[in-house]
Scaffold this motif. Structure first.
Motif, PDB file in Angstrom:
ATOM      1  N   GLU A   1      30.757   4.688  39.852  1.00  0.00           N
ATOM      2  CA  GLU A   1      30.576   3.453  40.090  1.00  0.00           C
ATOM      3  C   GLU A   1      29.142   2.903  40.474  1.00  0.00           C
ATOM      4  OE1 GLU A   1      34.125   2.604  42.581  1.00  0.00           O
ATOM      5  OE2 GLU A   1      35.250   2.412  40.762  1.00  0.00           O
ATOM      6  N   THR A   2      28.772   3.625  41.768  1.00  0.00           N
ATOM      7  CA  THR A   2      27.650   3.339  42.006  1.00  0.00           C
ATOM      8  C   THR A   2      26.444   3.425  41.070  1.00  0.00           C
ATOM      9  OG1 THR A   2      28.232   4.039  44.452  1.00  0.00           O
ATOM     10  CG2 THR A   2      25.773   4.117  43.889  1.00  0.00           C
ATOM     11  N   THR A   3      26.507   4.386  40.278  1.00  0.00           N
ATOM     12  CA  THR A   3      25.447   4.559  39.150  1.00  0.00           C
ATOM     13  C   THR A   3      25.822   3.869  37.729  1.00  0.00           C
ATOM     14  OG1 THR A   3      26.712   6.570  38.535  1.00  0.00           O
ATOM     15  CG2 THR A   3      24.661   6.601  40.134  1.00  0.00           C
ATOM     16  N   SER A   4      26.832   2.862  37.891  1.00  0.00           N
ATOM     17  CA  SER A   4      27.119   2.368  36.706  1.00  0.00           C
ATOM     18  C   SER A   4      27.573   3.031  35.276  1.00  0.00           C
ATOM     19  CB  SER A   4      26.284   1.282  36.301  1.00  0.00           C
ATOM     20  OG  SER A   4      25.841   0.214  37.042  1.00  0.00           O
ATOM     21  N   PHE A   5      28.074   4.224  35.932  1.00  0.00           N
ATOM     22  CA  PHE A   5      28.852   5.312  34.952  1.00  0.00           C
ATOM     23  C   PHE A   5      27.615   5.927  34.210  1.00  0.00           C
ATOM     24  CE2 PHE A   5      32.006   2.292  36.339  1.00  0.00           C
ATOM     25  CZ  PHE A   5      33.027   3.227  36.742  1.00  0.00           C
ATOM     26  N   ALA A   6      26.240   5.778  34.426  1.00  0.00           N
ATOM     27  CA  ALA A   6      25.400   6.348  33.564  1.00  0.00           C
ATOM     28  C   ALA A   6      25.325   8.017  33.415  1.00  0.00           C
ATOM     29  CB  ALA A   6      23.924   6.020  33.985  1.00  0.00           C
ATOM     30  N   PRO A   7      25.626   8.621  34.560  1.00  0.00           N
ATOM     31  CA  PRO A   7      25.983  10.260  34.418  1.00  0.00           C
ATOM     32  C   PRO A   7      26.946  10.707  33.374  1.00  0.00           C
ATOM     33  CG  PRO A   7      25.708   9.493  36.668  1.00  0.00           C
ATOM     34  CD  PRO A   7      25.823   8.291  35.877  1.00  0.00           C
ATOM     35  N   TYR A   8      28.074   9.912  33.366  1.00  0.00           N
ATOM     36  CA  TYR A   8      29.261  10.244  32.317  1.00  0.00           C
ATOM     37  C   TYR A   8      28.664   9.737  30.778  1.00  0.00           C
ATOM     38  CZ  TYR A   8      33.822  10.111  30.391  1.00  0.00           C
ATOM     39  OH  TYR A   8      34.930  10.510  29.723  1.00  0.00           O
ATOM     40  N   LYS A   9      28.115   8.458  31.143  1.00  0.00           N
ATOM     41  CA  LYS A   9      27.636   8.380  29.571  1.00  0.00           C
ATOM     42  C   LYS A   9      26.762   9.001  28.930  1.00  0.00           C
ATOM     43  CE  LYS A   9      26.675   3.957  28.584  1.00  0.00           C
ATOM     44  NZ  LYS A   9      27.393   3.492  27.417  1.00  0.00           N
ATOM     45  N   ALA A  10      25.653   9.568  29.867  1.00  0.00           N
ATOM     46  CA  ALA A  10      24.788  10.708  29.241  1.00  0.00           C
ATOM     47  C   ALA A  10      25.383  11.890  28.841  1.00  0.00           C
ATOM     48  CB  ALA A  10      23.668  10.880  30.308  1.00  0.00           C
ATOM     49  N   MET A  11      26.440  12.316  29.617  1.00  0.00           N
ATOM     50  CA  MET A  11      26.988  13.327  29.326  1.00  0.00           C
ATOM     51  C   MET A  11      27.693  13.535  27.820  1.00  0.00           C
ATOM     52  SD  MET A  11      30.380  15.130  29.146  1.00  0.00           S
ATOM     53  CE  MET A  11      31.465  14.291  30.229  1.00  0.00           C
ATOM     54  N   LEU A  12      28.497  12.220  27.802  1.00  0.00           N
ATOM     55  CA  LEU A  12      29.047  12.123  26.528  1.00  0.00           C
ATOM     56  C   LEU A  12      28.083  12.053  25.421  1.00  0.00           C
ATOM     57  CD1 LEU A  12      31.653   9.525  27.530  1.00  0.00           C
ATOM     58  CD2 LEU A  12      32.334  11.928  26.682  1.00  0.00           C
ATOM     59  N   ARG A  13      27.148  11.476  25.457  1.00  0.00           N
ATOM     60  CA  ARG A  13      26.033  11.143  24.478  1.00  0.00           C
ATOM     61  C   ARG A  13      25.592  12.484  24.102  1.00  0.00           C
ATOM     62  NH1 ARG A  13      22.968   7.718  27.020  1.00  0.00           N
ATOM     63  NH2 ARG A  13      24.414   6.047  26.789  1.00  0.00           N
ATOM     64  N   ALA A  14      25.100  13.418  25.139  1.00  0.00           N
ATOM     65  CA  ALA A  14      24.580  14.576  24.621  1.00  0.00           C
ATOM     66  C   ALA A  14      25.648  15.431  23.886  1.00  0.00           C
ATOM     67  CB  ALA A  14      24.140  15.334  25.959  1.00  0.00           C
ATOM     68  N   SER A  15      26.654  15.220  24.457  1.00  0.00           N
ATOM     69  CA  SER A  15      27.905  16.170  23.746  1.00  0.00           C
ATOM     70  C   SER A  15      28.152  15.695  22.251  1.00  0.00           C
ATOM     71  CB  SER A  15      29.260  16.136  24.415  1.00  0.00           C
ATOM     72  OG  SER A  15      28.846  16.701  25.834  1.00  0.00           O
ATOM     73  N   MET A  16      28.044  14.406  21.789  1.00  0.00           N
ATOM     74  CA  MET A  16      28.243  13.742  20.645  1.00  0.00           C
ATOM     75  C   MET A  16      27.187  13.854  19.742  1.00  0.00           C
ATOM     76  SD  MET A  16      30.699  10.631  22.155  1.00  0.00           S
ATOM     77  CE  MET A  16      32.404  10.743  22.727  1.00  0.00           C
ATOM     78  N   ARG A  17      25.986  14.228  20.223  1.00  0.00           N
ATOM     79  CA  ARG A  17      24.723  13.997  19.555  1.00  0.00           C
ATOM     80  C   ARG A  17      25.006  14.506  17.934  1.00  0.00           C
ATOM     81  NH1 ARG A  17      19.213  13.100  20.936  1.00  0.00           N
ATOM     82  NH2 ARG A  17      17.688  14.594  19.808  1.00  0.00           N
ATOM     83  N   TYR A  18      25.434  15.684  17.720  1.00  0.00           N
ATOM     84  CA  TYR A  18      25.785  16.058  16.503  1.00  0.00           C
ATOM     85  C   TYR A  18      27.074  16.556  16.173  1.00  0.00           C
ATOM     86  CZ  TYR A  18      20.643  16.675  16.863  1.00  0.00           C
ATOM     87  OH  TYR A  18      19.120  16.130  17.146  1.00  0.00           O
ATOM     88  N   ALA A  19      27.897  15.952  16.787  1.00  0.00           N
ATOM     89  CA  ALA A  19      29.403  16.265  16.764  1.00  0.00           C
ATOM     90  C   ALA A  19      30.261  15.012  15.874  1.00  0.00           C
ATOM     91  CB  ALA A  19      30.071  16.522  18.073  1.00  0.00           C
TER      92      ALA A  19
END
Length: 649
Positions: A401-419
């Protein structure tokens, strides 16, 4: 205030029911460590926390009794105001045209008290998938043999497999996590214990296709690695690292080449994360200690410090790490593009680990959102009476919440990049995580509540942005209504036929399988079909001193019940193709067929609870990828998968 009262106020469950239904209270000392390891959650005066708005829907947020009216609200992106308004009652009706994103909400009431919170505007549901009922081929990429690889499967082998799978009607390839591990500790090979979920494991690079590759006189060494029964990660890593470093030297010899231009573009595109990762890895190799013991100036990510490292004495090493990631990215991208070219509607289906190692990049890079002092796991249950400690650090809700969920978004984006699809391991962790303090047994942990609605909203955002189906691994004890909640957000379920049985042990019929789901007979942590039918897994576990949780009589009964379920649909042979024919009759949209089952492999890829006792994550397939099509009964597979293979004439 005692630790138990404080824990309850912060949404931490101070005990749990074990597999027998007995209540266990967490030790007070362990509970204090958990409390100290999680950042304090921001207390809001007017609202309960993060606001979630589904785009295009009439969404209303209710205010607390503390608000004094009129209350003004603003939705901002930095200095830019996206929307604003005022309310005179205890609710705010949000505009229908708010842009998708994670924004800041600023509230100011008549007393001039102001507060901020995250506001997430999200599509109503995750990406639904551009395919109907399909099947995919599931494989442990490291286990692929070939006539040319260096002792473990690589991205060129994956391209060969993609072409073969498309030819026999598969809509995609399912893979183990491809996350970056620790390159200087190659024997630590579990793909579910990553250094970083944001970057790739360079051991999957086919070094021979690099334009800068120069062959060396190591033919005998490579032949030995190819012939080995198990992946020798230490030797593979040594050979590939030497080849990559030699290629990097040749790459640097021509600074004006088109490859150099493309590399510079990649570095710019993936900055600052790529720069941070490369600097972290360089420092980790150089200092040879845990990052929390580094000199103070390196203990936290600092982009100015990284810029100095990138331009200083260690610039070449930093660039080398970025070069390796660039080539891994290019080769995985080529696999993704091949699936599209061949009309595979799912494409690559990638697994996402539930956490990271506390000594790795992600934990260093996200020290607010990742709790490095705690390990995630599971409390005692019928299958694991001692509980489970997975040795992984996970996200914490307050930090996200403090980081506006940016770490979770980045993890998803990296995983979905070619999926085209991803599977979130232990998706129950979006609702609550069972955490255990370091040096405590797994039965002395506690459940920590997570901001479920916000995490589902961010998941839907990234899913739609990347046209990527999301499957939640929802096995085990699932809270009432949780699967319905996931389904309401368009998150698919994960169905394992071995577990789809009623109280009498009978296998559920085809009409009892959910539509928006992936179905499979087993998983990498479970017996192969051949191992299950031959009782080999029971014999193996007992030989290792592990209680398999099942008697021979119970297994015999299960095998009989499998035959009963198949015969109800006129399927007489309870072999692999009979099982696949049964599962193909379900309405479930994705069916995963394990390569181990197609090839009749007895041993399973991983036995949970073991490290050295069993060759986990090291077993190689019995035939080369070039020979797989000849080693399986392709006609039987096509017949079994039926109308799930529309591209096959």
């Amino acid at each position: 205030m005692d630790v138990f009262t404080k824990a309850e106020e912060l949404g931490i469950q101070t005990g749990f029911h074990d597999g027998q239904g007995h209540w266990h209270t967490t030790d007070a000392a362990a509970l204090k460590i958990i409390l100290d390891a999680i950042p304090a959650r921001t207390r809001h005066r007017f609202i309960s926390g993060t606001v979630v708005v589904r785009a295009g829907q009439a969404e209303r947020t209710y205010l607390t009794e503390a608000a004094r009216f009129p209350l003004k609200w603003e939705i901002v992106d930095g200095a830019r105001v996206l929307a604003e308004g005022e309310t005179g009652d205890r609710s705010i009706l949000w505009p229908l045209d708010l842009p998708i994103g994670v924004w800041r909400l600023r509230l100011t009431d008549a007393s001039l008290f102001s507060e901020e919170a995250a506001l997430i505007v999200t599509p109503a549901k995750a990406f639904p998938g551009a395919f109907d009922r399909s099947w995919i081929l599931a494989v442990q990429l490291y286990g692929l043999r070939s006539e040319r690889n260096w002792g473990m499967g690589d991205f060129t082998d994956l391209q060969t497999l993609i072409a073969m799978a498309a030819d026999i009607g598969a809509a995609g390839i399912g893979l183990n996590p491809l996350h970056a591990l620790f390159d200087d500790r190659p024997a630590e090979c579990s793909p579910y214990s990553p250094n970083s979920r944001l970057f790739l494991n360079p051991l999957y690079i086919d070094v021979e296709v690099l334009p800068e590759f120069v062959a060396s006189n190591n033919g005998d060494r490579l032949a030995g690695l190819r012939a080995s029964r198990f992946v020798d990660y230490v030797e593979v890593a040594a050979a590939k690292t030497a080849a990559l470093r030699a290629a990097f030297e040749i790459f640097n010899a021509d600074p004006a080449s088109t490859r150099q231009i493309a590399f510079a573009a990649f570095r710019a595109e993936r900055a600052p994360l790529l720069t941070r990762f490369a600097c972290f890895e360089m420092l980790r190799h150089k200092l040879q200690t845990a990052w929390w013991d580094w000199p103070a100036e390196f203990q936290h990510p600092d982009d100015e410090q990284c810029a100095r490292l990138r331009a200083g004495h260690d610039a070449k090493e930093v660039a080398f790490i970025e070069y390796v990631q660039w080539n891994a990215d290019l080769q995985l991208k080529a696999c993704h593009e091949l699936t599209a070219k061949l009309g595979m509607k799912v494409g690559l289906y990638l697994d996402v680990a539930v956490g990271v190692q506390s000594g790795g990049f992600d934990a260093w890079n996200e020290q607010v959102a990742v709790s490095r002092h705690l390990s995630i796991g599971a409390p005692p249950d019928a299958l694991q009476p001692a509980g489970q400690n997975w040795g992984l650090a996970g996200f914490n809700g307050a930090g996200l919440e403090t980081t506006s969920f940016a770490p979770y978004k980045a993890m998803l984006r990296a995983s979905m990049r070619y999926a085209g699809a991803v599977r979130l391991d232990h998706v129950l962790g979006l609702n609550r995580l069972y955490v255990v303090p370091h040096d405590y047994a797994a039965d002395n942990g506690a459940y920590v509540k997570m901001p479920l609605q916000a995490l589902l909203a961010v998941t839907a955002q990234e899913s739609v942005a990347n046209n990527c189906v999301v499957i939640g691994e929802d096995l085990g004890t699932v809270p009432d209504g949780f699967r319905d909640e996931l389904g309401g957000w368009g998150i698919w379920s994960y169905l394992v036929m071995m577990f789809e049985r009623d109280d009498r042990g009978a296998f559920r019929d085809v009409d009892q399988y959910a539509t928006n789901a992936l179905v499979t007979f087993n998983t990498h942590d479970l017996p192969t079909l051949a191992g299950w039918r031959s009782y080999a897994d029971l014999v193996m576990k007992r030989g290792l001193g592990i209680d398999p949780g099942e008697s021979d009589d119970a297994r015999r009964y299960a095998i009989e019940k499998l035959g009963d379920a198949l015969r109800q649909h006129g399927i007489e042979n309870a072999d692999l193709y009979g099982v696949l024919r049964f599962l193909s009759l379900t309405s479930t949209r994705m069916l995963a067929v394990a390569m181990e089952d197609l090839l009749g492999v007895i041993d399973q890829p991983n036995i949970p609870g073991t490290i050295d006792e069993h060759p986990n994550w090291r077993q190689r397939l019995p035939v080369t990828v070039e020979a797989i099509a000849d080693a399986i009964d392709v006609n039987a597979l096509r017949d079994a998968t039926g109308d799930r293979s529309p591209q096959v004439a």
